[in-house]
Design a protein around this motif. Structure first.
Motif, short mmCIF file in Angstrom:
data_model
loop_
_atom_site.label_atom_id
_atom_site.label_comp_id
_atom_site.label_asym_id
_atom_site.label_seq_id
_atom_site.Cartn_x
_atom_site.Cartn_y
_atom_site.Cartn_z
N ALA A 120 15.14 16.41 12.83
CA ALA A 120 14.93 17.51 13.78
C ALA A 120 13.77 18.41 13.39
N PHE A 121 13.59 18.65 12.10
CA PHE A 121 12.66 19.70 11.71
C PHE A 121 11.43 19.23 10.94
N THR A 122 11.48 18.06 10.37
CA THR A 122 10.35 17.63 9.54
C THR A 122 9.55 16.50 10.19
N ALA A 123 10.25 15.48 10.63
CA ALA A 123 9.56 14.31 11.20
C ALA A 123 8.77 14.71 12.44
N SER A 124 7.56 14.12 12.64
CA SER A 124 6.93 14.40 13.94
C SER A 124 7.00 13.20 14.85
N PRO A 125 7.39 13.46 16.10
CA PRO A 125 7.63 12.37 17.04
C PRO A 125 6.36 11.56 17.32
N ARG A 126 6.52 10.27 17.47
CA ARG A 126 5.40 9.37 17.75
C ARG A 126 5.30 9.05 19.23
N GLY A 127 6.29 9.45 19.99
CA GLY A 127 6.26 9.12 21.41
C GLY A 127 7.40 9.81 22.13
N GLU A 128 7.56 9.42 23.38
CA GLU A 128 8.56 10.11 24.20
C GLU A 128 9.31 9.11 25.06
N LEU A 129 10.61 9.33 25.20
CA LEU A 129 11.40 8.54 26.14
C LEU A 129 11.86 9.49 27.23
N ARG A 130 11.50 9.17 28.48
CA ARG A 130 11.92 10.03 29.59
C ARG A 130 13.22 9.48 30.16
N LEU A 131 14.24 10.33 30.14
CA LEU A 131 15.58 9.88 30.51
C LEU A 131 15.95 10.27 31.93
N VAL A 139 19.08 1.90 22.22
CA VAL A 139 17.67 2.13 21.89
C VAL A 139 17.62 3.17 20.77
N ILE A 140 18.50 4.18 20.85
CA ILE A 140 18.70 5.10 19.71
C ILE A 140 20.21 5.22 19.48
N HIS A 141 20.62 4.83 18.31
CA HIS A 141 22.05 4.97 17.99
C HIS A 141 22.37 6.44 17.75
N ARG A 142 23.58 6.86 18.10
CA ARG A 142 23.88 8.29 17.96
C ARG A 142 23.78 8.80 16.52
N ASP A 143 23.93 7.89 15.55
CA ASP A 143 23.77 8.32 14.15
C ASP A 143 22.32 8.67 13.84
N ASP A 144 21.41 8.19 14.69
CA ASP A 144 19.97 8.43 14.46
C ASP A 144 19.42 9.43 15.47
N LEU A 145 20.30 10.23 16.04
CA LEU A 145 19.90 11.10 17.15
C LEU A 145 20.30 12.55 16.86
N VAL A 146 19.40 13.47 17.13
CA VAL A 146 19.76 14.90 17.02
C VAL A 146 19.53 15.55 18.37
N PRO A 162 24.75 31.29 7.56
CA PRO A 162 24.54 29.97 8.16
C PRO A 162 25.68 29.60 9.09
N GLY A 163 26.79 30.34 8.98
CA GLY A 163 28.06 29.96 9.60
C GLY A 163 28.01 29.53 11.05
N GLN A 164 27.29 30.27 11.88
CA GLN A 164 27.36 30.01 13.31
C GLN A 164 26.58 28.76 13.72
N GLU A 165 25.61 28.40 12.93
CA GLU A 165 24.80 27.24 13.29
C GLU A 165 25.54 25.98 12.87
N ARG A 166 25.51 24.97 13.73
CA ARG A 166 26.17 23.72 13.32
C ARG A 166 25.33 23.03 12.28
N ARG A 167 25.96 22.72 11.20
CA ARG A 167 25.23 22.14 10.08
C ARG A 167 24.87 20.68 10.35
N LEU A 168 23.60 20.37 10.12
CA LEU A 168 23.17 18.98 10.26
C LEU A 168 23.14 18.36 8.87
N GLY A 169 23.47 17.09 8.77
CA GLY A 169 23.29 16.39 7.50
C GLY A 169 21.81 16.36 7.17
N SER A 170 21.49 16.12 5.91
CA SER A 170 20.09 16.20 5.48
C SER A 170 19.19 15.28 6.29
#
Ligand code: GLU
Length: 378
Positions: free
Chosen positions: A275-286, A364-371, A261-269
């Motif tokens: 990133a991997f479980t939730a499915s997005p409900r929409g899109e923000l174009r930046l 609109v998205i706080h960095r703590d809520d952003l991957v 797992p070492g090389q991958e940056r570990r994400l908190g649960s």
């Protein structure tokens, strides 16, 4: 000695249909051997979650079919029949070793809601604390394409995050990840011993392999290894037909292919779930500036950098963020609904309150809520 495997206290073991069944019939010896090893690991004080396929294959067999179901509803029907047969095997086998088992059927949509994810986590943690062996499978009855994990490789990697496991063992019918594609006539190719990082070369080597009953080939196993790595777990792909393989893997012996797992940056649960479980409900174009601020500086997303809003989402829903080329660069939980983001996009943070009449904060998205997803796939 492979310490990421030998030190793991919590282990998710995924077993594929191809080793549990032969032409749909359960292979009694494989079940017995698997159960023996899992029981022994628990006796060593380790906690094991089994992710087991085989429901469709065993159900089709019980129904007297020579195929795994010709349509999705037929496969679902077979899974519903076969799940009982599968659990009966585990129940009886573990009972002989004095262990209880629990049936846990999951779907992606069941745990993409944060509340339910936490509920599933608490249930699994309680089962493990009670010394019960959770046997997990996808809830095939309710699964349609959009709400399912799709294959048990992917499911098992999500279970790693659910239970905060340190090791994922994918038991399959080959010795590990081959260095080159096997040919029908040629000798079995050599496999990788330890993979520190999943490179394009390794992805190419994984090629495309499929079985009649199991959905996952090597590609899905690599994805599972990558997903597990992002929650800090090592993965071993090993041959589940070899006697004692699981015990050897768990004691750190060189069995199969170990992904560190070492090389991958570990994400908190929580971020991993996003990133991997939730499915997005929409899109923000930046715009380019906002995309860069997210990617390179790990900033929060402010309304000024949003050019357009797609989809209908409410406060707290997951959305994808795309750059001006349409590339998805991040996922996050929004602090404003789609309707309100549409009203404030392009504006400065100061204007939020006067336009909406309230404020949920300047982001609109706080960095703590952003991957950031570049991290996800790197
Ligand atoms: N859930 C399916 C089954 O139990 C298997 C899916 C898979 O093998 O990836 O038959």
């Amino acid at each position: 000695m492979r310490t990421p495997a030998s030190r793991a206290r919590r282990i998710v073991v995924k077993v594929g249909s191809s080793i549990l069944t032969a032409a749909g019939a359960a292979r009694a010896r494989v079940f017995t051997e698997l159960i023996r090893q899992v029981a022994e690991l628990t006796e060593q004080g380790r906690q094991v979650v089994v992710v087991s396929s085989g429901a469709i294959a065993m159900g089709a067999h019980r129904l007297g079919w020579t195929h795994p179901g010709r349509s999705i509803p037929e496969k679902q029907a077979a899974a519903a029949v076969g799940q009982i047969a599968l659990m009966e095997r585990y129940r009886a086998g573990f009972a002989r070793r004095g262990r209880q088992v629990a049936q846990v059927l999951l779907t992606r949509s069941g745990i993409e809601d944060r509340e339910r994810f936490l509920n599933a986590r608490r249930t699994l943690a309680t089962l493990l604390r009670l010394g019960v062996i959770p046997i997990v499978n996808e809830n095939d009855t309710v699964s349609t394409e959009e709400i399912r994990f799709g294959d048990n490789d992917n499911l098992s990697a999500n279970v790693v995050n659910l239970v905060a496991a340190e090791l994922l063992v994918l038991l399959t019918d080959v010795d590990g990840l081959y260095r080159s594609a096997p040919t029908p006539a040629g000798p079995t190719p050599a496999h990788w011993d330890v993979v520190e990082r999943i490179t394009p070369e390794i992805e190419r080597a994984a090629g495309g392999s499929d079985h009649a009953f199991g959905r996952g080939g090597m590609i899905t196993k690599l994805e599972a290894a990558r997903t597990a790595a992002r929650s800090g777990a090592a993965t071993v792909i090993a041959n589940g037909r070899r006697r004692g393989v699981l015990l050897r893997v768990a004691s750190g012996e060189p069995e199969g292919t170990l992904f560190l797992p070492g090389q991958e940056r570990r994400l908190g649960s929580r971020k991993h779930w996003l990133a991997f479980t939730a499915s997005p409900r929409g899109e923000l174009r930046l715009d380019a500036g906002a995309a860069q601020a997210l990617l390179e500086r790990g900033r929060s997303l402010l309304p000024a950098g949003i050019r357009a809003v797609v989809g209908r989402f409410g406060v707290g829903d997951p959305v994808r963020c795309t750059d001006p080329d349409g590339r998805e660069i991040a996922r996050g939980l929004v602090a404003y609904s789609a309707q309100d983001v549409t009203r404030i996009c392009g504006l400065s943070t100061r204007q939020i309150e006067s336009v909406l009449g309230y404020s949920n904060g300047g982001e609109v998205i706080h960095r703590d809520d952003l991957v950031v997803l570049d991290e996800r796939s790197s």
